[in-house]
Design a protein around this motif. Structure first.
Motif, mmCIF file in Angstrom:
data_model
loop_
_atom_site.group_PDB
_atom_site.id
_atom_site.type_symbol
_atom_site.label_atom_id
_atom_site.label_comp_id
_atom_site.label_asym_id
_atom_site.label_seq_id
_atom_site.Cartn_x
_atom_site.Cartn_y
_atom_site.Cartn_z
ATOM 1 N N SER A 1 0.831 -1.205 0.000
ATOM 2 C CA SER A 1 0.000 0.000 0.000
ATOM 3 C C SER A 1 0.864 1.253 0.000
ATOM 4 C CB SER A 1 -0.951 -0.011 1.207
ATOM 5 O OG SER A 1 -0.237 -0.001 2.428
ATOM 6 N N ASP B 1 -7.450 -8.240 -4.290
ATOM 7 C CA ASP B 1 -6.609 -7.102 -3.921
ATOM 8 C C ASP B 1 -5.121 -7.391 -4.086
ATOM 9 O OD1 ASP B 1 -6.703 -8.906 -1.847
ATOM 10 O OD2 ASP B 1 -7.092 -7.437 -0.281
ATOM 11 N N SER C 1 -7.961 -4.214 -5.680
ATOM 12 C CA SER C 1 -9.405 -4.407 -5.784
ATOM 13 C C SER C 1 -10.094 -3.105 -6.168
ATOM 14 C CB SER C 1 -9.970 -4.914 -4.452
ATOM 15 O OG SER C 1 -11.387 -4.940 -4.486
ATOM 16 N N PRO D 1 -12.414 3.198 -4.106
ATOM 17 C CA PRO D 1 -11.260 2.290 -4.103
ATOM 18 C C PRO D 1 -9.978 2.920 -4.631
ATOM 19 C CG PRO D 1 -12.792 1.711 -5.870
ATOM 20 C CD PRO D 1 -13.482 2.716 -5.010
ATOM 21 N N ALA E 1 -8.761 5.396 -1.966
ATOM 22 C CA ALA E 1 -8.254 4.631 -0.823
ATOM 23 C C ALA E 1 -6.876 4.074 -1.136
ATOM 24 C CB ALA E 1 -9.221 3.507 -0.467
ATOM 25 N N LEU E 2 -6.683 3.671 -2.390
ATOM 26 C CA LEU E 2 -5.382 3.179 -2.827
ATOM 27 C C LEU E 2 -4.346 4.298 -2.769
ATOM 28 C CD1 LEU E 2 -4.152 0.534 -4.033
ATOM 29 C CD2 LEU E 2 -4.644 1.485 -6.298
ATOM 30 N N GLU F 1 -4.541 3.035 2.098
ATOM 31 C CA GLU F 1 -5.441 2.428 3.067
ATOM 32 C C GLU F 1 -5.824 0.988 2.746
ATOM 33 O OE1 GLU F 1 -7.658 6.638 4.276
ATOM 34 O OE2 GLU F 1 -8.740 5.102 3.108
ATOM 35 N N VAL F 2 -5.500 0.522 1.528
ATOM 36 C CA VAL F 2 -5.912 -0.816 1.114
ATOM 37 C C VAL F 2 -4.718 -1.608 0.613
ATOM 38 C CG1 VAL F 2 -8.286 -0.171 0.571
ATOM 39 C CG2 VAL F 2 -6.521 0.036 -1.189
ATOM 40 N N ARG F 3 -4.869 -2.911 0.641
ATOM 41 C CA ARG F 3 -3.808 -3.801 0.207
ATOM 42 C C ARG F 3 -3.688 -3.800 -1.307
ATOM 43 N NH1 ARG F 3 -3.831 -9.824 2.671
ATOM 44 N NH2 ARG F 3 -5.881 -9.823 1.644
#
Length: 262
Positions: free
Chosen positions: A5, A175, A239, A245, A248-249, A253-255
Motif C-alpha cells: 500500500s 486485492d 481491488s 477504491p 483509498a489506494l 489504506e488498502v492492500r
C-alpha cells in the motif's frame, strides 16, 4: 500501511497520468458505478486519466441470454449489444458528477501499425485535452481469434504505453497477487511487491484462472504488468470494490501488489 500500500500510494502521488482498467466482474457487480464507488473517484480525479473497461459481452449476455458465449460470432454479437449499454452505464455514472466520456475502440493492428498508432494517440490526447474521460475497449465486433488482444489487461498495458502513462492500475475483485488462489486457499500469502521472477515469466508461475465473466485472470494481469514494466511504467494490481477504491489506494489504506521498475 503495508509495503504494497505504501508503494502504491507513492506511485499514485507522483503520477500525472493514469491508465485504470476494470474487469468484467466489477462491471457486472455494478457497485463501481455508484457515486461513492469507483465512478466517483474517476469523476473527481485531479490528474489525466484513461479508463479501460471490460464488460460489454457480460452486459450483452444479460440483454440477450438466448445467445451463448461459446462461439466467436456469438461473442461478437454480444459485444455489439453490450457496448452501448456499457457506455450508457459509464456516461450515467460519470455524468452525475459533471464528467463526460468518449468511447474509443481499439484492435491490435492499431497499436502495432505506426500510422494507426499515431492516429489513436492523437485522438486520445485530444479527448483528454477537451476534459473528457476516454473509455477504451477492444473492438470485439470486428476482432478475430487470430487478431485480438485476448483480454483487456494486455490492452490496458498497450494503451498505457500509447499515452505515456506514469502508472497502470489494474482493478479487479481481488486485492493483488497471491501465492495461491485466495478463493480456494484463504491462507494464501499476499505479495505486496511482485517478485521479479514471477513478473519475468508469469506463465511459469501463475496458474491459468480466467474469470467466468471475462477472458482475463491473474495470469493476464501479470502479463500486463510485465508489458507495462518493459515500457517503463510501474503497475498496481488491487481491488476495485468498496467505497472510493482508487482514492483509498492513493491514501495507502488498502492492500495492493505492485510491479516496480528494475
Amino acid at each position: 500501511m503495508t509495503t504494497g500500500s505504501q508503494e502504491a500510494a507513492q506511485l499514485l502521488a507522483g503520477a500525472k497520468r493514469l491508465v485504470v482498467k476494470v474487469g468484467s466482474s466489477l462491471v457486472a457487480g455494478g457497485e463501481i458505478f455508484r457515486h461513492d464507488g469507483l465512478a466517483g473517484d474517476l469523476a473527481s480525479w485531479p490528474q489525466s486519466l484513461v479508463l479501460i473497461s471490460s464488460g460489454a459481452v457480460a452486459l450483452g449476455h444479460r440483454a440477450a441470454p438466448q445467445l451463448s458465449k461459446t462461439t466467436l460470432v456469438e461473442r461478437q454479437a454480444l459485444s455489439a449489444i453490450g457496448q452501448p449499454l456499457l457506455m450508457a452505464r459509464w456516461e450515467q455514472a460519470l455524468g452525475g458528477a459533471n464528467a463526460r466520456t468518449a468511447q474509443v475502440l481499439l484492435t491490435p493492428d492499431v497499436t502495432d501499425d505506426p500510422q494507426r498508432r499515431d492516429n489513436a494517440r492523437a485522438t486520445l490526447e485530444t479527448v483528454l485535452q477537451a476534459g473528457l474521460l476516454p473509455v477504451v475497449n477492444e473492438n470485439d465486433t470486428v476482432a478475430t481469434d487470430e487478431l485480438r488482444y485476448g483480454d483487456n489487461d494486455r490492452l490496458a498495458a498497450q494503451t498505457a504505453a500509447l499515452v505515456g502513462a506514469d502508472v497502470l492500475v489494474l482493478l479487479s475483485d481481488v486485492d493483488g497477487y497471491f501465492a495461491a488462489d485466495p478463493n480456494k486457499d484463504p491462507g494464501a500469502a499476499h505479495w505486496p511487491v511482485i517478485p521479479p521472477a514471477v513478473l519475468a515469466d508469469p506463465a511459469a508461475h501463475v496458474p491459468e484462472d480466467k474469470s467466468a465473466l471475462g477472458t482475463g485472470g491473474m495470469r493476464s494481469k501479470m502479463e500486463a504488468a510485465r508489458l507495462a514494466v518493459e515500457a517503463g511504467i510501474p503497475a498496481i494490481i488491487a481491488s476495485g470494490r468498496g467505497r472510493g477504491p482508487l482514492k483509498a489506494l492513493a491514501r495507502g489504506e488498502v492492500r495492493a501488489s505492485v510491479a516496480l521498475l528494475p
